[in-house]
Design an enzyme around this catalytic site. Structure first.
Site, PDB file in Angstrom:
ATOM      1  N   GLY A  21      14.120  62.956  61.123  1.00 51.07           N
ATOM      2  CA  GLY A  21      14.322  62.801  62.563  1.00 51.07           C
ATOM      3  C   GLY A  21      15.186  61.607  62.934  1.00 51.07           C
ATOM      4  CB  ILE A  23      15.078  56.238  65.958  1.00 53.29           C
ATOM      5  CG1 ILE A  23      14.106  56.603  64.827  1.00 53.29           C
ATOM      6  CG2 ILE A  23      14.385  55.248  66.887  1.00 53.29           C
ATOM      7  CD1 ILE A  23      14.701  56.603  63.483  1.00 53.29           C
ATOM      8  CE  LYS A  38      11.193  59.357  62.371  1.00 48.61           C
ATOM      9  NZ  LYS A  38      10.553  58.676  61.226  1.00 48.61           N
ATOM     10  CG  ASP A 128      11.718  55.384  51.288  1.00 52.53           C
ATOM     11  OD1 ASP A 128      12.355  54.935  50.306  1.00 52.53           O
ATOM     12  OD2 ASP A 128      12.280  55.871  52.292  1.00 52.53           O
TER      13      ASP A 128
END
EC number: 2.7.11.1
Length: 415
Positions: A21, A23, A38, A128
């Site tokens: 997605g 932002i 978002k 991550d």
């Protein structure tokens, strides 16, 4: 046409992208505050935002976890409205010419270990860990490190029984290859140890400016991952950390020694770096390198302005017959003014500055990130705010410089 979300938030320009997605900058119409919004298309093949928003909600209340304002669907989009944060550590690294001082690295390490520990305490691993996913706060929270983007996060144990997920192999690489642990490259299911090993590579990236496995070329993504993996495995930790305090090698060796379902000793890792911090004689004043650069550029601009006024003053003296023959101090007294002292070169005394900032380069860097400048954020985050516990040895009010440390760069955003 004005676009609204949840009948309360005005949608602005796009400011970034996350793992899933995009932002956007938004405005809370009722409160008049800026937020981050978002968006994810509902028709996307693997919808993720709803899951990510649930994880964020489970994390709410933790130090350095952004506040979620609203979640829901709007037209063709899944939406999550969040607290707006400052620049990422990657942005700030670039702002500081891709090198952080030891003091800044240690100040960051302390908070980053705590963020990862908190996520693990909530039964999730991040998967991550990278500089782009750590952001600084804004305003009074300008010295607080936030962790963001739970798009790849995974539950590693049962919340009630604490039963750990089983060991598995032949897994695809999840996360960012540059910072991935060796076990992740080998296809082993990730666990707590892998988040912390990734953080070790992030810290050495901040020390070195780049990692030995960066910039490798390959025909395909898979081949590139293989080359990164080979280089990472063939680079001994002692070689990677050569020239830097032994604590960085100790940290990485500790992470690599952990078994799949081991609970890491977060306190030990934090203390490693805190002891080094104290031995170096650093002060917990929360003045980071980017604060010094911003302050240095500001001081240089002030000096230049004083010099300009001084030149104009001297020019007026030479044109005024009443003062032409007098020495400069006497002519100053005649007009009831004091002579302006010549500007002195900026000589930062803090450990945070690697070199004295030059006026041109400092202002040039500042101009490049002008959209992110956040002026005048006071250094008023206490150590207990940062770690969630009181530690009276870390900072006193007398150590806090007035308005020296603005948070550097403003409102970039969640990736």
């Amino acid at each position: 046409m004005e676009l609204r979300v949840g009948n309360r938030y005005r949608l602005g320009r796009k400011i970034g992208s996350g793992s899933f997605g995009d932002i956007y900058l938004g405005t809370d119409i009722a409160a008049g505050e800026e937020v981050a919004i978002k968006l994810e298309c509902v028709k996307t093949k693997h919808p993720q935002l709803h899951i990510e928003s649930k994880i964020y909600k489970m994390m709410q209340g933790g130090v350095g976890i952004p506040t979620i304002r609203w979640c829901g669907a709007e037209g063709d989009y899944n939406v999550m409205v969040m607290e707006l944060l400052g620049p990422s550590l990657e942005d700030l690294f670039n702002f500081c010419s891709r090198k952080f001082s030891l003091k800044t690295v240690l100040l960051l390490a302390d908070q980053m270990i705590s963020r990862i520990e908190y996520i693990h305490s909530k039964n999730f691993i991040h998967r991550d860990v990278k500089p782009d996913n750590f952001l600084m706060g804004l305003g009074k929270k300008g010295n607080l490190v936030y962790i963001i983007d739970f798009g790849l996060a995974k539950k590693y144990r049962d919340a009630r029984t604490h039963q750990h997920i089983p060991y598995r192999e032949n897994k695809n690489l999840t996360g960012t290859a540059r910072y991935a642990s060796i076990n992740t490259h080998l296809g082993i299911e990730q666990s707590r140890r892998d988040d912390l090993e990734s953080l070790g590579y992030v810290l050495m990236y901040f020390n070195l400016g780049s990692l030995p496995w960066q910039g490798l070329k390959a025909a395909t993504k898979r081949q590139k991952y293989e080359r990164i993996s080979e280089k990472k495995m063939s680079t001994p930790i002692e070689v990677l950390c050569k020239g830097y305090p032994s604590e960085f090698a100790t940290y990485l060796n500790f992470c690599r020694s952990l078994r799949f379902d081991d609970k890491p000793d977060y306190s030990y890792l934090r203390q490693l770096f805190r002891n080094l911090f104290h031995r170096q004689g650093f002060s917990y004043d929360y003045v980071f390198d980017w604060n010094m650069l911003k302050f240095g550029a500001s001081r240089a601009a002030d000096d230049a302005e004083r010099e300009r006024r001084d030149r104009e003053e001297r020019l007026r003296h030479s044109r005024n017959p009443a003062t032409r023959g007098l020495p400069s101090t006497a002519s100053g007294r005649l007009r009831g003014t004091q002579e302006v002292a010549p500007p002195t070169p900026l000589t930062p005394t803090s450990h945070t500055a690697n070199t004295s900032p030059r006026p041109v380069s400092g202002m040039e860097r500042e101009r490049k990130v002008s959209m992110r400048l956040h002026r005048g954020a006071p250094v008023n985050v206490s150590s207990s705010d940062l770690t969630g516990r009181q530690d009276t040895s870390r900072m006193s009010t007398s150590q806090i410089p007035g308005r020296v440390a603005s948070s550097g760069l403003q409102s970039v955003v969640h990736r």
